[in-house]
Design a protein around this motif. Structure first.
Motif, PDB file in Angstrom:
ATOM      1  N   VAL A 322      44.173  -2.756  -4.268  1.00 53.08           N
ATOM      2  CA  VAL A 322      43.374  -1.564  -4.548  1.00 53.08           C
ATOM      3  C   VAL A 322      44.106  -0.689  -5.551  1.00 53.08           C
ATOM      4  CG1 VAL A 322      42.302   0.515  -3.598  1.00 53.08           C
ATOM      5  CG2 VAL A 322      42.374  -1.569  -2.234  1.00 53.08           C
ATOM      6  N   PHE A 323      43.352  -0.165  -6.541  1.00 58.56           N
ATOM      7  CA  PHE A 323      43.872   0.841  -7.457  1.00 58.56           C
ATOM      8  C   PHE A 323      43.060   2.125  -7.288  1.00 58.56           C
ATOM      9  CE2 PHE A 323      45.203  -2.580 -10.722  1.00 58.56           C
ATOM     10  CZ  PHE A 323      46.468  -2.667 -10.160  1.00 58.56           C
ATOM     11  N   PHE A 324      43.740   3.261  -7.322  1.00 57.50           N
ATOM     12  CA  PHE A 324      43.081   4.560  -7.406  1.00 57.50           C
ATOM     13  C   PHE A 324      43.366   5.133  -8.791  1.00 57.50           C
ATOM     14  CE2 PHE A 324      43.781   3.957  -2.889  1.00 57.50           C
ATOM     15  CZ  PHE A 324      42.568   4.326  -2.342  1.00 57.50           C
ATOM     16  N   SER A 325      42.304   5.499  -9.508  1.00 58.12           N
ATOM     17  CA  SER A 325      42.440   5.996 -10.879  1.00 58.12           C
ATOM     18  C   SER A 325      41.904   7.410 -10.988  1.00 58.12           C
ATOM     19  CB  SER A 325      41.668   5.098 -11.853  1.00 58.12           C
ATOM     20  OG  SER A 325      42.087   3.754 -11.740  1.00 58.12           O
ATOM     21  N   TYR A 367      38.398  10.965  -8.351  1.00 56.32           N
ATOM     22  CA  TYR A 367      39.098   9.696  -8.514  1.00 56.32           C
ATOM     23  C   TYR A 367      38.122   8.541  -8.340  1.00 56.32           C
ATOM     24  CZ  TYR A 367      43.109  12.768  -7.776  1.00 56.32           C
ATOM     25  OH  TYR A 367      44.021  13.787  -7.874  1.00 56.32           O
ATOM     26  N   SER A 368      38.566   7.362  -8.746  1.00 58.42           N
ATOM     27  CA  SER A 368      37.740   6.169  -8.573  1.00 58.42           C
ATOM     28  C   SER A 368      38.568   5.053  -7.952  1.00 58.42           C
ATOM     29  CB  SER A 368      37.159   5.712  -9.909  1.00 58.42           C
ATOM     30  OG  SER A 368      38.203   5.400 -10.814  1.00 58.42           O
ATOM     31  N   VAL A 369      37.858   4.076  -7.391  1.00 55.89           N
ATOM     32  CA  VAL A 369      38.485   2.946  -6.692  1.00 55.89           C
ATOM     33  C   VAL A 369      38.154   1.668  -7.439  1.00 55.89           C
ATOM     34  CG1 VAL A 369      38.588   1.628  -4.551  1.00 55.89           C
ATOM     35  CG2 VAL A 369      38.281   4.112  -4.463  1.00 55.89           C
ATOM     36  N   SER A 370      39.169   0.884  -7.732  1.00 59.89           N
ATOM     37  CA  SER A 370      39.001  -0.473  -8.247  1.00 59.89           C
ATOM     38  C   SER A 370      39.706  -1.418  -7.286  1.00 59.89           C
ATOM     39  CB  SER A 370      39.598  -0.624  -9.650  1.00 59.89           C
ATOM     40  OG  SER A 370      38.990   0.262 -10.570  1.00 59.89           O
ATOM     41  N   MET A 371      39.197  -2.626  -7.163  1.00 50.74           N
ATOM     42  CA  MET A 371      39.848  -3.561  -6.238  1.00 50.74           C
ATOM     43  C   MET A 371      39.596  -4.995  -6.657  1.00 50.74           C
ATOM     44  SD  MET A 371      37.443  -3.186  -2.843  1.00 50.74           S
ATOM     45  CE  MET A 371      38.959  -2.993  -1.986  1.00 50.74           C
ATOM     46  N   CYS A 390      34.410   0.798  -8.497  1.00 49.74           N
ATOM     47  CA  CYS A 390      33.266   0.524  -7.621  1.00 49.74           C
ATOM     48  C   CYS A 390      32.848   1.750  -6.815  1.00 49.74           C
ATOM     49  CB  CYS A 390      33.577  -0.642  -6.692  1.00 49.74           C
ATOM     50  SG  CYS A 390      35.099  -0.478  -5.728  1.00 49.74           S
ATOM     51  N   LEU A 391      33.761   2.690  -6.583  1.00 50.07           N
ATOM     52  CA  LEU A 391      33.442   3.920  -5.858  1.00 50.07           C
ATOM     53  C   LEU A 391      34.123   5.090  -6.540  1.00 50.07           C
ATOM     54  CD1 LEU A 391      33.901   3.103  -2.049  1.00 50.07           C
ATOM     55  CD2 LEU A 391      31.762   3.666  -3.181  1.00 50.07           C
ATOM     56  N   THR A 392      33.479   6.240  -6.488  1.00 46.93           N
ATOM     57  CA  THR A 392      34.131   7.482  -6.912  1.00 46.93           C
ATOM     58  C   THR A 392      34.187   8.421  -5.715  1.00 46.93           C
ATOM     59  OG1 THR A 392      32.033   8.438  -7.648  1.00 46.93           O
ATOM     60  CG2 THR A 392      33.346   7.261  -9.292  1.00 46.93           C
ATOM     61  N   PHE A 393      35.234   9.222  -5.667  1.00 44.32           N
ATOM     62  CA  PHE A 393      35.378  10.169  -4.567  1.00 44.32           C
ATOM     63  C   PHE A 393      36.121  11.398  -5.065  1.00 44.32           C
ATOM     64  CE2 PHE A 393      39.234   7.719  -4.549  1.00 44.32           C
ATOM     65  CZ  PHE A 393      40.237   8.550  -4.054  1.00 44.32           C
ATOM     66  N   GLU A 394      36.128  12.439  -4.236  1.00 44.90           N
ATOM     67  CA  GLU A 394      36.738  13.712  -4.625  1.00 44.90           C
ATOM     68  C   GLU A 394      37.662  14.202  -3.524  1.00 44.90           C
ATOM     69  OE1 GLU A 394      35.449  18.119  -6.356  1.00 44.90           O
ATOM     70  OE2 GLU A 394      33.927  16.657  -5.769  1.00 44.90           O
ATOM     71  N   ILE A 395      38.799  14.739  -3.933  1.00 45.45           N
ATOM     72  CA  ILE A 395      39.706  15.422  -3.017  1.00 45.45           C
ATOM     73  C   ILE A 395      39.474  16.926  -3.188  1.00 45.45           C
ATOM     74  CG2 ILE A 395      42.095  15.835  -2.334  1.00 45.45           C
ATOM     75  CD1 ILE A 395      41.168  12.996  -1.806  1.00 45.45           C
TER      76      ILE A 395
END
Length: 422
Positions: A322-325, A367-371, A390-395
């Motif tokens: 998993v990568f978080f970008s 941020y976004s998730v790649s895997m 594949c997904l975006t999320f927010e902190i």
């Protein structure tokens, strides 16, 4: 008796139509001739073609009691700012009426009431007058306003040289010391720094708890809404979707906002790989209570759930990464399953994998998730599948314990063991 009453309120705008120039004398004449009609939406009539118009607000009804702090939330374009402009008597409604029993102070746009060529000192008096303060009243509160804004060094500098943050500091300081019966505040506080935001929230809480005044507050910061407001309105497409207890309304809004917390991976989303293992769906949720969402507090537990399918019978180890970008695509954090020594299901068919991050530590932002998936062949490694973003999320800008985030450098907040040796 309620301090604010809103009945059957609606606001319609005509698409692509420019309103003719209306002089101030014409506005004043209209108000003098028919003051009730001005704020019941009958001044301009209802000549709009339905095909060339849209309702920014429609059938809005609510009441606010003295001392209430009412939060107004919703996605961009839901009608929040339009509602506040009508309540501030800046924009007349198309239908319905509002009843305001008290003096209104509002902070809706950065620098409202400021003249760029005048100094901060001169603009305090100008802005105060526009907000309804008398000159003697401004003089009595001048030192408190300047102290609250924290711009004493720049008081005699023309405000055209102020940053947007300095504009907000001064404007809010004036509005906060106006001592209105009703204080209306839009999202402009987002421009200020973290310390000043906390100071403003503290002042609004003081205005309500100690002075018994009423506040209407629009914000995308759900932590601030929860901490400040006792009631909340959720707007959706110009209509009230829900109204009531703040925590219940915020939870409902978050569930709506996070409806994209589960994503089905389409064929074109597979960047590369031999196809022996395919990622089908990826979802994001709170690892504590298993609620799907895409907005998290700092260091809140996050779980990624991955549904994947093994396509061939090769009995080789399978491991995920998993990568978080960040928003610019820069990879911030990576995690590899192979480092744990645990491999995923190898049998042909569908499987599910859960990846828990107890304290990811990312600071506020999007941020976004790649895997992807590795197939381990002896000493070699092959890509089976790879899915980017594949997904975006927010902190959000508060910690899992409710503490508001204070400005920090870096991208990740990591806990450490601190020992005083001397």
């Amino acid at each position: 008796m309620s301090i604010i009453e809103v009945n059957n309120l609606g606001k319609r705008y005509n698409i692509g139509e420019r309103q003719g120039y209306v002089a101030l004398r014409d506005v004043l004449a209209n108000i003098i001739r028919a003051p009730q009609r001005w704020f019941t939406g009958k001044v301009h009539g209802n000549k709009a073609n339905d095909q060339n118009s849209f309702w920014a607000l429609e059938n809005i009804n609510f009441q606010v009691e003295k001392g209430d702090v009412l939060g107004v939330i919703g996605r961009n374009g839901a009608g929040k700012s339009t509602l506040l402009k009508i309540l501030s008597q800046i924009t007349p409604p198309t239908t319905g009426e509002i009843k305001l029993r008290g003096r209104v102070g509002s902070l809706l746009e950065v620098g409202t009431g400021f003249h760029p060529e005048l100094t901060g000192r001169e603009n305090v008096f100008l802005n105060g007058a526009i907000l309804g303060m008398k000159k003697n009243e401004i003089k009595k509160k001048f030192d408190a306003i300047v102290d609250f804004a924290g711009i004493e060094k720049f008081l005699d500098t023309p405000v055209k040289r102020y940053s947007s943050g300095m504009y907000v500091r001064l404007a809010f300081a004036v509005a906060a010391h106006l001592e209105p019966d009703i204080l209306i505040v839009d999202e402009v506080l987002a421009v200020g720094d973290i310390d000043f935001q906390k100071k403003c929230l503290g002042r609004m809480k003081e205005v309500t708890t100690k002075e018994g005044r009423t506040v209407i507050f629009v914000s995308h910061n759900m932590g601030a809404i929860r901490g400040l407001c006792n009631r909340c309105i959720l707007l959706e497409d110009g209509k009230i979707k829900s109204i009531g207890d703040t925590n219940r309304i915020v939870d409902e809004y978050m569930s709506i906002s996070n409806s994209a917390a589960a994503v089905e991976i389409k064929g074109r989303d597979h960047v590369k790989g031999n196809g022996s293992v395919l990622i089908n769906t990826v979802s994001m949720e709170d690892a504590t209570d298993n609620v799907k969402k895409t907005t998290f507090a700092i260091n809140e537990s996050i779980r990624l759930s991955v549904d994947y399918e093994v396509k061939d019978s090769t009995r080789s180890d399978i491991s995920f990464w998993v990568f978080f970008s960040d928003r610019e695509g820069k990879q911030i954090i990576s995690s590899f399953q192979k480092d744990t020594g645990i491999v995923s299901g190898q049998d042909i068919g569908r499987h599910r994998l859960a990846i828990d991050f107890n304290e990811l530590g990312l600071l506020p932002g999007k941020y976004s998730v790649s895997m992807g998936v590795f197939r381990h062949q002896g000493t070699g490694i092959d890509f089976a599948d790879w899915v980017d973003y594949c997904l975006t999320f927010e902190i959000d800008n508060f910690f899992a314990n409710g503490q508001i985030f204070d400005q920090r450098l870096g991208v990740v907040d990591k806990k450490a063991i601190w020992k005083v040796l001397f």
